[in-house]
Design a protein around this motif. Sequence first.
Motif, PDB file in Angstrom:
ATOM      1  N   LEU A 132      29.765 262.058  17.964  1.00 17.95           N
ATOM      2  CA  LEU A 132      28.814 262.980  18.576  1.00 17.95           C
ATOM      3  C   LEU A 132      28.619 262.671  20.054  1.00 17.95           C
ATOM      4  CD1 LEU A 132      26.079 263.278  15.796  1.00 17.95           C
ATOM      5  CD2 LEU A 132      27.690 265.034  16.524  1.00 17.95           C
ATOM      6  N   LYS A 133      28.589 261.377  20.388  1.00 10.99           N
ATOM      7  CA  LYS A 133      28.372 260.983  21.785  1.00 10.99           C
ATOM      8  C   LYS A 133      29.536 261.386  22.678  1.00 10.99           C
ATOM      9  CE  LYS A 133      25.244 257.066  21.127  1.00 10.99           C
ATOM     10  NZ  LYS A 133      25.095 255.592  21.198  1.00 10.99           N
ATOM     11  N   LYS A 134      30.762 261.265  22.166  1.00  4.12           N
ATOM     12  CA  LYS A 134      31.910 261.576  23.022  1.00  4.12           C
ATOM     13  C   LYS A 134      32.328 263.047  22.894  1.00  4.12           C
ATOM     14  CE  LYS A 134      35.701 260.415  19.864  1.00  4.12           C
ATOM     15  NZ  LYS A 134      36.906 259.626  19.660  1.00  4.12           N
ATOM     16  N   GLY A 135      31.741 263.761  21.939  1.00  2.00           N
ATOM     17  CA  GLY A 135      32.117 265.150  21.737  1.00  2.00           C
ATOM     18  C   GLY A 135      33.138 265.223  20.628  1.00  2.00           C
ATOM     19  N   LEU A 136      32.879 266.012  19.613  1.00  2.00           N
ATOM     20  CA  LEU A 136      33.728 266.004  18.427  1.00  2.00           C
ATOM     21  C   LEU A 136      35.160 266.454  18.706  1.00  2.00           C
ATOM     22  CD1 LEU A 136      31.261 267.335  15.737  1.00  2.00           C
ATOM     23  CD2 LEU A 136      32.294 265.071  15.836  1.00  2.00           C
ATOM     24  N   THR A 137      35.360 267.241  19.784  1.00  2.00           N
ATOM     25  CA  THR A 137      36.704 267.732  20.047  1.00  2.00           C
ATOM     26  C   THR A 137      37.364 267.023  21.211  1.00  2.00           C
ATOM     27  OG1 THR A 137      35.834 269.474  21.481  1.00  2.00           O
ATOM     28  CG2 THR A 137      36.167 270.016  19.160  1.00  2.00           C
ATOM     29  N   LEU A 138      36.712 265.994  21.763  1.00  2.00           N
ATOM     30  CA  LEU A 138      37.299 265.256  22.884  1.00  2.00           C
ATOM     31  C   LEU A 138      38.336 264.280  22.375  1.00  2.00           C
ATOM     32  CD1 LEU A 138      37.272 264.496  25.899  1.00  2.00           C
ATOM     33  CD2 LEU A 138      35.516 262.816  25.375  1.00  2.00           C
ATOM     34  N   ARG A 139      39.538 264.334  22.953  1.00  3.70           N
ATOM     35  CA  ARG A 139      40.592 263.411  22.559  1.00  3.70           C
ATOM     36  C   ARG A 139      41.027 262.679  23.811  1.00  3.70           C
ATOM     37  NH1 ARG A 139      44.772 267.106  19.653  1.00  3.70           N
ATOM     38  NH2 ARG A 139      45.747 265.154  19.083  1.00  3.70           N
ATOM     39  N   SER A 140      40.403 261.539  24.071  1.00  6.12           N
ATOM     40  CA  SER A 140      40.584 260.827  25.326  1.00  6.12           C
ATOM     41  C   SER A 140      41.720 259.824  25.252  1.00  6.12           C
ATOM     42  CB  SER A 140      39.279 260.094  25.665  1.00  6.12           C
ATOM     43  OG  SER A 140      39.449 259.233  26.734  1.00  6.12           O
ATOM     44  N   PHE A 276      51.925 264.209  30.070  1.00  3.10           N
ATOM     45  CA  PHE A 276      53.025 263.342  30.513  1.00  3.10           C
ATOM     46  C   PHE A 276      52.469 262.035  31.076  1.00  3.10           C
ATOM     47  CE2 PHE A 276      55.965 261.796  33.749  1.00  3.10           C
ATOM     48  CZ  PHE A 276      57.186 261.843  33.092  1.00  3.10           C
ATOM     49  N   VAL A 277      51.456 262.133  31.897  1.00  2.00           N
ATOM     50  CA  VAL A 277      50.851 260.945  32.507  1.00  2.00           C
ATOM     51  C   VAL A 277      50.115 260.112  31.459  1.00  2.00           C
ATOM     52  CG1 VAL A 277      49.128 260.139  34.189  1.00  2.00           C
ATOM     53  CG2 VAL A 277      50.716 261.980  34.800  1.00  2.00           C
ATOM     54  N   ASP A 278      49.493 260.770  30.490  1.00  2.00           N
ATOM     55  CA  ASP A 278      48.825 260.046  29.404  1.00  2.00           C
ATOM     56  C   ASP A 278      49.819 259.176  28.637  1.00  2.00           C
ATOM     57  OD1 ASP A 278      46.348 261.011  29.974  1.00  2.00           O
ATOM     58  OD2 ASP A 278      46.272 262.495  28.372  1.00  2.00           O
ATOM     59  N   THR A 279      51.038 259.688  28.464  1.00  2.00           N
ATOM     60  CA  THR A 279      52.069 258.904  27.782  1.00  2.00           C
ATOM     61  C   THR A 279      52.358 257.622  28.556  1.00  2.00           C
ATOM     62  OG1 THR A 279      53.070 260.937  26.971  1.00  2.00           O
ATOM     63  CG2 THR A 279      54.416 258.956  26.861  1.00  2.00           C
TER      64      THR A 279
END
Length: 523
Positions: A132-140, A276-279
């Motif tokens: 809930l704190k990070k947002g249920l749909t946030l994929r960081s 790409f950068v996340d990889t």
Amino acid sequence: MVRFKLDIESTELLDRITNIYNFKRDTITGRIALSLSLEKGQDFLLNDNNLSQNGREYTPTSNIFGRLVNDVDNFVLYKAIFDQHYKKELSENDFIKLYKFHLKDGLQIWNNQLNNIDITKGEHISLLLRPLKKGLTLRSKTIKTSSNIGKVNVKEFNDLLTFDIGETEENEVIEIRINDLREFDNRNIAIAGMAGSGKTQLIKDILYQISRNTNNELKFIFFDYKGEGNPSQLKTFLEATNSQFVDIVNDGGVEFNPFLSINLDEKQKPFSIRAFVDTISAFVPKMGVNQANILISLIDDLLDRKKGEYPTILDLFQELENYYEEKGIKQDTLFSVIRDLSTNIFNCDPNTPDILSKSLYLNLPPALSDTLRQLVVFLLLRYFNSYFSSTNDCEPKDNIFPLRYVIVIDEAHIYLKNRNARKALEDLLRLLRSKGVIVIMLSQGVEDYKTKDFDFASQVKLPICLNVQNKDYKAITSFIGTSNSKVKLESELRKLDSGKGLINIKEPKIINLRQFWKTINNS
């Protein structure tokens, strides 16, 4: 408005979790569970068997989707989310079918988490507060994949593909009809076995049979993380499979441009660059947000200047080198990694041949750092994910599922230890099952496939347990599946030895494994 029934397991999980949190309605539990499934990027196939309808029924007045504006049911909003998630307009029936799959998946995720905490200490509250704190749909900071807008048509092998994996003690040949939907609803394979168990010779034999039985039409890539192979030792295998050996160090890199995974469509490009950068950031030690933003900016500028053409990694390194010199930034690990990728790893130009057009044995020797070896694998996997996500789903005919490619990931436990790599593998297994791609993972132990956030065996239809150090009954059953007879499984388990394997197709069986060197000697 819709009316549907859940299966009994989903109903029971809904009630259990609702009672634990003392929610006023089970529909609250359902909406959170759905978000947990979608957050993980879960995908299901419409041709999967329907869930049973022996559980709770929901009617137009059940408020299962909630109400937001003018007391109107949110069904339309949920369907729009699913249309976006699956990148097509779903019929109402298809939406409800997929909704029930995702609801059950989210409930199982939540329930598994609850089983591993102490509810009496209030840990279930903290468990819920984290998403809930990070947002249920946030994929960081996960390895994401881009999806091209246009659908690409690729060559398919449309006939039945079979291969043998060995014989039982009664000389029964175990034939695998890997793309027969009456026997396998997905084509992912996992092999567990310690050094000397025979897993390398088994996978070589499987690849040999696949190449022979498809007339070399079905191509493969073999990621050899150990990097112990050499062309002379592998000559027989390479000739038998019509494959090319590439040693990343001694052959001056692989002919491939990793930028090909970036979608050049203006609407998709920013997300593709970020992915790409996340990889890269997932594997480069101590790479921070500032460095990631520098890379994003440089890649974006390069693509703008190229005007519809792809740059190379060398182009990126030159841009990075100039930027560091201009800004007076000291060379760091990011600088070193991009330099190494451009000079020793990816030997390419914008017109490099399509890597999918040939079978490839990619040798990743220990002379390369773990960072570089893992990065090479996942930049290629990103491309495969991106490429095949732009293709149409395979259309089965007469229960035969068309096949397009085979990916073999050796020493999979190396990647499964990395949280971001795990996420990429999870996405790969789920996405590519509908695209005709066989993913084969090899690891040293059965426990490697069950991580704290995902059970990889759940996405594998053909698990094969070779001789492993940990022969714990619970760990083995988690990998190959529960047997109808515990006594039978334990009896077979005691027979495991080098050159033997345990499977659980209909019932647990010990088999004498196929070994490539034997096959060639006997041919």
